[in-house]
Scaffold this motif. Structure first.
Motif, PDB file in Angstrom:
ATOM      1  N   VAL A 118      -3.154   3.849  -2.510  1.00  0.00           N
ATOM      2  CA  VAL A 118      -3.041   3.164  -3.804  1.00  0.00           C
ATOM      3  C   VAL A 118      -2.462   1.776  -3.561  1.00  0.00           C
ATOM      4  CG1 VAL A 118      -1.948   3.175  -6.090  1.00  0.00           C
ATOM      5  CG2 VAL A 118      -2.653   5.337  -5.042  1.00  0.00           C
ATOM      6  N   PRO A 119      -3.165   0.715  -3.988  1.00  0.00           N
ATOM      7  CA  PRO A 119      -2.535  -0.608  -3.960  1.00  0.00           C
ATOM      8  C   PRO A 119      -1.500  -0.682  -5.080  1.00  0.00           C
ATOM      9  CG  PRO A 119      -4.707  -0.766  -4.979  1.00  0.00           C
ATOM     10  CD  PRO A 119      -4.523   0.678  -4.588  1.00  0.00           C
ATOM     11  N   VAL A 120      -0.268  -1.025  -4.716  1.00  0.00           N
ATOM     12  CA  VAL A 120       0.856  -0.990  -5.657  1.00  0.00           C
ATOM     13  C   VAL A 120       1.324  -2.407  -5.959  1.00  0.00           C
ATOM     14  CG1 VAL A 120       3.315  -0.354  -5.803  1.00  0.00           C
ATOM     15  CG2 VAL A 120       1.638   1.319  -4.999  1.00  0.00           C
ATOM     16  N   LEU A 149     -10.252  -3.477  -2.025  1.00  0.00           N
ATOM     17  CA  LEU A 149      -9.633  -2.630  -0.995  1.00  0.00           C
ATOM     18  C   LEU A 149     -10.584  -1.533  -0.525  1.00  0.00           C
ATOM     19  CD1 LEU A 149      -6.921  -2.311   0.555  1.00  0.00           C
ATOM     20  CD2 LEU A 149      -6.193  -0.710  -1.233  1.00  0.00           C
ATOM     21  N   LEU A 176       1.927   1.644 -11.514  1.00  0.00           N
ATOM     22  CA  LEU A 176       2.076   0.527 -10.577  1.00  0.00           C
ATOM     23  C   LEU A 176       0.776   0.191  -9.846  1.00  0.00           C
ATOM     24  CD1 LEU A 176       5.598   1.220  -9.007  1.00  0.00           C
ATOM     25  CD2 LEU A 176       5.007   0.197 -11.190  1.00  0.00           C
ATOM     26  N   THR A 177      -0.301   0.911 -10.134  1.00  0.00           N
ATOM     27  CA  THR A 177      -1.578   0.622  -9.479  1.00  0.00           C
ATOM     28  C   THR A 177      -1.993  -0.834  -9.713  1.00  0.00           C
ATOM     29  OG1 THR A 177      -2.255   2.877 -10.060  1.00  0.00           O
ATOM     30  CG2 THR A 177      -3.966   1.393  -9.211  1.00  0.00           C
ATOM     31  N   ALA A 178      -2.345  -1.525  -8.634  1.00  0.00           N
ATOM     32  CA  ALA A 178      -2.902  -2.873  -8.756  1.00  0.00           C
ATOM     33  C   ALA A 178      -4.402  -2.725  -8.996  1.00  0.00           C
ATOM     34  CB  ALA A 178      -2.613  -3.675  -7.492  1.00  0.00           C
ATOM     35  N   LEU A 188       0.827  -1.213   0.000  1.00  0.00           N
ATOM     36  CA  LEU A 188       0.000   0.000   0.000  1.00  0.00           C
ATOM     37  C   LEU A 188       0.864   1.266   0.000  1.00  0.00           C
ATOM     38  CD1 LEU A 188      -2.871  -0.868   2.541  1.00  0.00           C
ATOM     39  CD2 LEU A 188      -2.747  -1.313   0.072  1.00  0.00           C
TER      40      LEU A 188
END
Lengths: 254, 254
Positions: A234-236, B249, B240-242, A165
């Motif tokens: 942001v989930p990375v 989330l 890089l955002t998942a 995250l």
């Protein structure tokens, strides 16, 4: 039950106010080990130290928190902590609180976020925290409630494999954070300038400087959240494969 | 019609055999500028130089190729080239040929690939080339035909916004490359070891070393392609955002 083991690092160096505040917030959740750079390492990205020896020493601590100061990069700190310093694989790695935001493309330049990503590569739930304020004496407690809530959630839920995250905190006075938004990385970049100078011996040199330019008009981005007083999450990912382009690329004539 | 403008860089340094061979292969496709580190910068990832001045000097060249040696990181080289050195935005950036492969997770540690990614961020079609052989005197011409074919395709087709190519060449004798595979990044990582030593003054220090571990059994990965004698091409992204985890989330209780 064993208390959670928490690894803390950053890229501003082990004495920076951001990490000191984060240690203070985290220690109620478990046993804390700090392994952080001995000097500022902003902009180090995912650099590792291959061509130099790495020095790392335990600091005589004034509390139950164990602290190690390391000559390497933020990513080195995570690798050394996991391979050598920690008594077992940690339950959580938190990195920061960074002095300055790591929203949008900055995730890729940031030593703080790269340390969190490295922990993710090691299979450790990881969070990077950044405050959108470069002032050395900024108030890093503005989001204390939300930071603790995020730490608690990740300790409870873990994170899926391959995801860490990226949490950014807006530059607003205490009590004025509007909430938390889960968002995507804004499509923005730096327009670099190089300030050309001459040293006393007549040699030319440059300082990198630049302007952050956000062309992304979306209201679902980290930049939008921060600009509107929200904490952005942001989930990375670190599988960098552009999966959506694989099938088209297979038709190219290599 | 104007000849294409091609920027070449790497992370092994401007004198490394890998970049000298790449310059030689690329110059038939356009006007070549080389802006590369003055010393080896392997493992520098996406580091940028913020806390030091950057020196950069033009080398007296023996050919029509313009060359600049830079004290900064591979990413600094790209930024300085684009902002200051090149006469216009280049049509292509190629980075390498790296001494050693940058397949799988190595894309994230590699200065060579980070330079290509930085060019991508700047909106320039970009390719990183790496040879799966660390020998300083390896034969960098084994894949000359394929490298030229890839350069030609990218010059003709460009690349979509947000994508650069990670090309790895297997360690096989000349004439034995089986072909080119468009693949995904293998899910593999390094298991670090730290070699602890004592300096002549009694201070402890560490050398990072480690073992590459590939648990990915897929036959659609870069590791699989290389192990079977194929050149691997992975399309690489820097958003890089998942994206696939955003909706889940959002249900977390922050």
């Amino acid at each position: 039950m064993e208390r959670p083991l928490i690894l803390i690092t950053n890229d501003d160096g082990i004495t920076a106010p951001g990490i000191r505040n984060l240690i203070n917030m985290a220690k109620e959740f478990g046993e804390v080990y700090v392994v952080a750079p001995d000097s500022p390492q902003s902009g180090m990205g995912h650099a590792v130290t291959l061509n130099k020896a790495i020095f790392c020493n335990e600091i005589v601590s004034q509390s139950e928190v164990k602290e190690f100061s390391c000559s390497g990069t933020p990513v080195d700190c995570v690798k050394l902590a996991v391979a050598h310093i920690l008594p077992r694989k940690p339950d959580l790695c938190i990195s920061g609180i960074n002095h300055g935001s790591n929203s949008s493309i900055n995730v890729i330049y940031s030593g703080t976020m790269s340390a969190a990503v490295e922990a993710g590569i090691e299979g450790i739930p990881a969070i990077g925290f950044s405050l959108d304020n470069f002032d050395y004496n900024a108030d890093f407690t503005v989001a204390e409630t939300e930071i603790k809530s995020i730490i608690k959630e990740v300790l409870e839920n873990k994170l899926p494999k391959g995801i860490v995250l990226n949490v950014n905190i807006p530059d607003v006075p205490k009590g004025e954070i509007k909430g938390v938004k889960v968002v995507r990385q804004a499509d923005a970049k730096w327009d670099e300038k190089f300030d050309k100078r001459e040293d006393p011996r007549g040699r030319q040199y440059y300082w990198m400087c630049g302007e952050f330019v956000n062309h992304d008009k979306g209201d679902d981005t980290d930049e939008y959240a921060l600009a509107n007083g929200y904490i952005s999450i942001v989930p990375v990912r670190f599988d960098l494969t552009a999966h959506h382009f694989l099938s088209e690329l297979k038709n190219w004539n290599f």
